[in-house]
Each structure stands twice: as structure tokens, then as C-alpha cells.
Design a protein around this motif. Structure first.
Motif, mmCIF file in Angstrom:
data_model
loop_
_atom_site.group_PDB
_atom_site.id
_atom_site.type_symbol
_atom_site.label_atom_id
_atom_site.label_comp_id
_atom_site.label_asym_id
_atom_site.label_seq_id
_atom_site.Cartn_x
_atom_site.Cartn_y
_atom_site.Cartn_z
ATOM 1 N N MET A 1 0.850 -1.181 0.000
ATOM 2 C CA MET A 1 0.000 0.000 0.000
ATOM 3 C C MET A 1 0.889 1.234 0.000
ATOM 4 S SD MET A 1 -3.133 0.918 2.528
ATOM 5 C CE MET A 1 -2.418 1.695 3.940
ATOM 6 N N GLY A 2 0.661 2.178 -0.942
ATOM 7 C CA GLY A 2 1.451 3.396 -1.038
ATOM 8 C C GLY A 2 1.018 4.431 -0.024
ATOM 9 N N HIS A 3 1.816 5.442 0.080
ATOM 10 C CA HIS A 3 1.508 6.530 0.996
ATOM 11 C C HIS A 3 0.433 7.436 0.407
ATOM 12 C CE1 HIS A 3 4.674 5.711 3.831
ATOM 13 N NE2 HIS A 3 5.513 5.534 2.827
ATOM 14 N N ALA A 4 -0.364 8.008 1.294
ATOM 15 C CA ALA A 4 -1.337 8.996 0.865
ATOM 16 C C ALA A 4 -0.583 10.228 0.380
ATOM 17 C CB ALA A 4 -2.256 9.347 2.035
ATOM 18 N N HIS A 5 -1.167 10.920 -0.590
ATOM 19 C CA HIS A 5 -0.531 12.086 -1.201
ATOM 20 C C HIS A 5 -1.527 13.237 -1.159
ATOM 21 C CE1 HIS A 5 1.547 13.799 -5.072
ATOM 22 N NE2 HIS A 5 1.878 14.485 -3.992
ATOM 23 N N PHE A 6 -1.077 14.420 -0.704
ATOM 24 C CA PHE A 6 -1.931 15.606 -0.618
ATOM 25 C C PHE A 6 -1.225 16.776 -1.288
ATOM 26 C CE2 PHE A 6 -3.124 19.608 1.402
ATOM 27 C CZ PHE A 6 -4.489 19.599 1.211
ATOM 28 N N VAL A 7 -1.969 17.476 -2.161
ATOM 29 C CA VAL A 7 -1.431 18.636 -2.864
ATOM 30 C C VAL A 7 -2.463 19.757 -2.813
ATOM 31 C CG1 VAL A 7 -0.572 19.532 -5.073
ATOM 32 C CG2 VAL A 7 -0.197 17.124 -4.475
ATOM 33 N N ASP A 8 -2.009 20.968 -2.505
ATOM 34 C CA ASP A 8 -2.834 22.164 -2.619
ATOM 35 C C ASP A 8 -1.921 23.314 -3.019
ATOM 36 O OD1 ASP A 8 -1.602 23.176 -0.297
ATOM 37 O OD2 ASP A 8 -3.416 23.153 0.914
ATOM 38 N N PRO A 9 -2.416 24.546 -3.137
ATOM 39 C CA PRO A 9 -1.535 25.638 -3.584
ATOM 40 C C PRO A 9 -0.309 25.879 -2.699
ATOM 41 C CG PRO A 9 -3.809 26.286 -3.864
ATOM 42 C CD PRO A 9 -3.817 24.986 -3.102
ATOM 43 N N VAL A 16 0.470 9.988 5.975
ATOM 44 C CA VAL A 16 -0.654 10.385 6.819
ATOM 45 C C VAL A 16 -0.254 11.470 7.819
ATOM 46 C CG1 VAL A 16 -2.318 9.577 8.545
ATOM 47 C CG2 VAL A 16 -1.853 8.183 6.517
ATOM 48 N N ALA A 17 0.889 11.322 8.489
ATOM 49 C CA ALA A 17 1.288 12.298 9.515
ATOM 50 C C ALA A 17 1.451 13.709 8.938
ATOM 51 C CB ALA A 17 2.554 11.843 10.232
ATOM 52 N N PRO A 18 2.146 13.902 7.800
ATOM 53 C CA PRO A 18 2.245 15.255 7.241
ATOM 54 C C PRO A 18 0.888 15.825 6.811
ATOM 55 C CG PRO A 18 3.956 13.854 6.316
ATOM 56 C CD PRO A 18 3.032 12.971 7.092
ATOM 57 N N ILE A 19 0.007 14.968 6.288
ATOM 58 C CA ILE A 19 -1.333 15.431 5.895
ATOM 59 C C ILE A 19 -2.115 15.859 7.127
ATOM 60 C CG2 ILE A 19 -3.538 14.746 4.868
ATOM 61 C CD1 ILE A 19 -1.855 12.868 3.008
ATOM 62 N N GLN A 20 -2.051 15.069 8.191
ATOM 63 C CA GLN A 20 -2.727 15.445 9.435
ATOM 64 C C GLN A 20 -2.201 16.771 9.956
ATOM 65 O OE1 GLN A 20 -1.907 11.902 11.752
ATOM 66 N NE2 GLN A 20 -4.004 11.155 11.472
ATOM 67 N N ALA A 21 -0.900 16.993 9.856
ATOM 68 C CA ALA A 21 -0.298 18.244 10.334
ATOM 69 C C ALA A 21 -0.837 19.444 9.557
ATOM 70 C CB ALA A 21 1.217 18.169 10.230
ATOM 71 N N ILE A 22 -1.024 19.297 8.254
ATOM 72 C CA ILE A 22 -1.568 20.395 7.439
ATOM 73 C C ILE A 22 -2.983 20.734 7.896
ATOM 74 C CG2 ILE A 22 -2.420 20.971 5.120
ATOM 75 C CD1 ILE A 22 0.040 19.345 4.088
ATOM 76 N N PHE A 23 -3.830 19.730 8.078
ATOM 77 C CA PHE A 23 -5.202 19.989 8.496
ATOM 78 C C PHE A 23 -5.258 20.515 9.929
ATOM 79 C CE2 PHE A 23 -6.087 17.526 4.716
ATOM 80 C CZ PHE A 23 -7.162 18.229 4.178
ATOM 81 N N ARG A 24 -4.411 20.004 10.796
ATOM 82 C CA ARG A 24 -4.350 20.502 12.176
ATOM 83 C C ARG A 24 -3.990 21.988 12.170
ATOM 84 N NH1 ARG A 24 -0.670 17.193 13.929
ATOM 85 N NH2 ARG A 24 -2.111 15.472 13.978
ATOM 86 N N HIS A 25 -2.994 22.352 11.365
ATOM 87 C CA HIS A 25 -2.570 23.753 11.250
ATOM 88 C C HIS A 25 -3.711 24.623 10.733
ATOM 89 C CE1 HIS A 25 -0.569 27.195 9.232
ATOM 90 N NE2 HIS A 25 0.092 27.214 10.369
ATOM 91 N N MET A 26 -4.417 24.152 9.693
ATOM 92 C CA MET A 26 -5.534 24.911 9.138
ATOM 93 C C MET A 26 -6.595 25.178 10.208
ATOM 94 S SD MET A 26 -8.290 23.962 6.146
ATOM 95 C CE MET A 26 -9.003 22.662 7.139
ATOM 96 N N PHE A 27 -6.921 24.153 10.991
ATOM 97 C CA PHE A 27 -7.977 24.301 11.981
ATOM 98 C C PHE A 27 -7.546 25.151 13.174
ATOM 99 C CE2 PHE A 27 -10.059 21.065 9.518
ATOM 100 C CZ PHE A 27 -11.401 21.382 9.663
ATOM 101 N N THR A 28 -6.243 25.370 13.367
ATOM 102 C CA THR A 28 -5.804 26.278 14.435
ATOM 103 C C THR A 28 -5.634 27.701 13.919
ATOM 104 O OG1 THR A 28 -3.460 25.759 14.102
ATOM 105 C CG2 THR A 28 -4.643 24.455 15.753
ATOM 106 N N GLN A 29 -5.379 27.887 12.619
ATOM 107 C CA GLN A 29 -5.173 29.222 12.053
ATOM 108 C C GLN A 29 -6.464 29.919 11.644
ATOM 109 O OE1 GLN A 29 -2.088 30.804 11.948
ATOM 110 N NE2 GLN A 29 -1.681 29.050 13.252
#
Length: 99
Positions: A1-9, A16-29
Motif C-alpha cells: 500500500m502506497g503513501h497517501a498524497h496531498f497537494v494544494d496551492p 498520513v502524519a504530514p497530511i494530518q499536520a496540514i489539516f491541524r494547522h488549518m484548523f488552528t489558524q
């Protein structure tokens, strides 16, 4: 099973851990972030979501329009998530002192 991949501007990460960190940051900012999905298109292992992110930036209400393209793996789990939205028009223009 490959790693999840997330891309935005602003991001292009795998795992998973880096993706969770991005969403965690968004919800705190952002104040009270809420995604409203207005349309969805599903074709086998691909999904497109049309959405509006409602939140407050610097105390001001903001609505950011965008779309997400998702790819599903054989188990039906998201393995790729790419967001499309215009950071210049949707965010920078609406910030005090920048817009």
C-alpha cells in the motif's frame, strides 16, 4: 500500500502524519472553518468535490471556493487528494493590509 498524497496551492506532501499536520494547522489558524460540499462527481476510483470553505480570517467572514480531486485505492480509501483553488484571489485579496 502506497503513501497517501496531498497537494494544494501551498503543500505537496506524502504520508498520513504530514497530511494530518496540514489539516491541524488549518484548523488552528482559521476561525470556525467549515467545508460545504455543493457538488460531487464519482467515477469508479475517482471523486471530484466542489466546495466552499467558510471561515473567519482576522475576524472577517470569508468564503473560499474550490474543488478537490480524490483518487481511491483498491480498498476504497483516499490515496491522493489534490485541492484546486486560487490562493491569490481567494485568500490574499481578502486579508487586511494585503488585499
Amino acid at each position: 500500500m502506497g503513501h497517501a498524497h496531498f497537494v494544494d496551492p501551498f503543500n505537496n506532501v506524502r504520508g498520513v502524519a504530514p497530511i494530518q499536520a496540514i489539516f491541524r494547522h488549518m484548523f488552528t489558524q482559521l476561525e470556525a472553518p467549515r467545508f460545504a460540499v455543493t457538488e460531487r462527481f464519482v467515477r469508479r476510483t475517482q471523486v471530484v468535490l466542489i466546495w466552499t470553505l467558510h471561515c473567519r480570517l482576522a475576524g472577517q467572514p470569508v468564503a473560499i471556493a474550490g474543488a478537490s480531486h480524490l483518487r481511491l485505492n483498491a480498498a476504497g480509501r483516499v490515496c491522493m487528494h489534490r485541492d484546486f483553488w486560487d490562493a491569490a484571489n481567494e485568500v490574499y485579496e481578502k486579508l487586511p493590509l494585503i488585499g
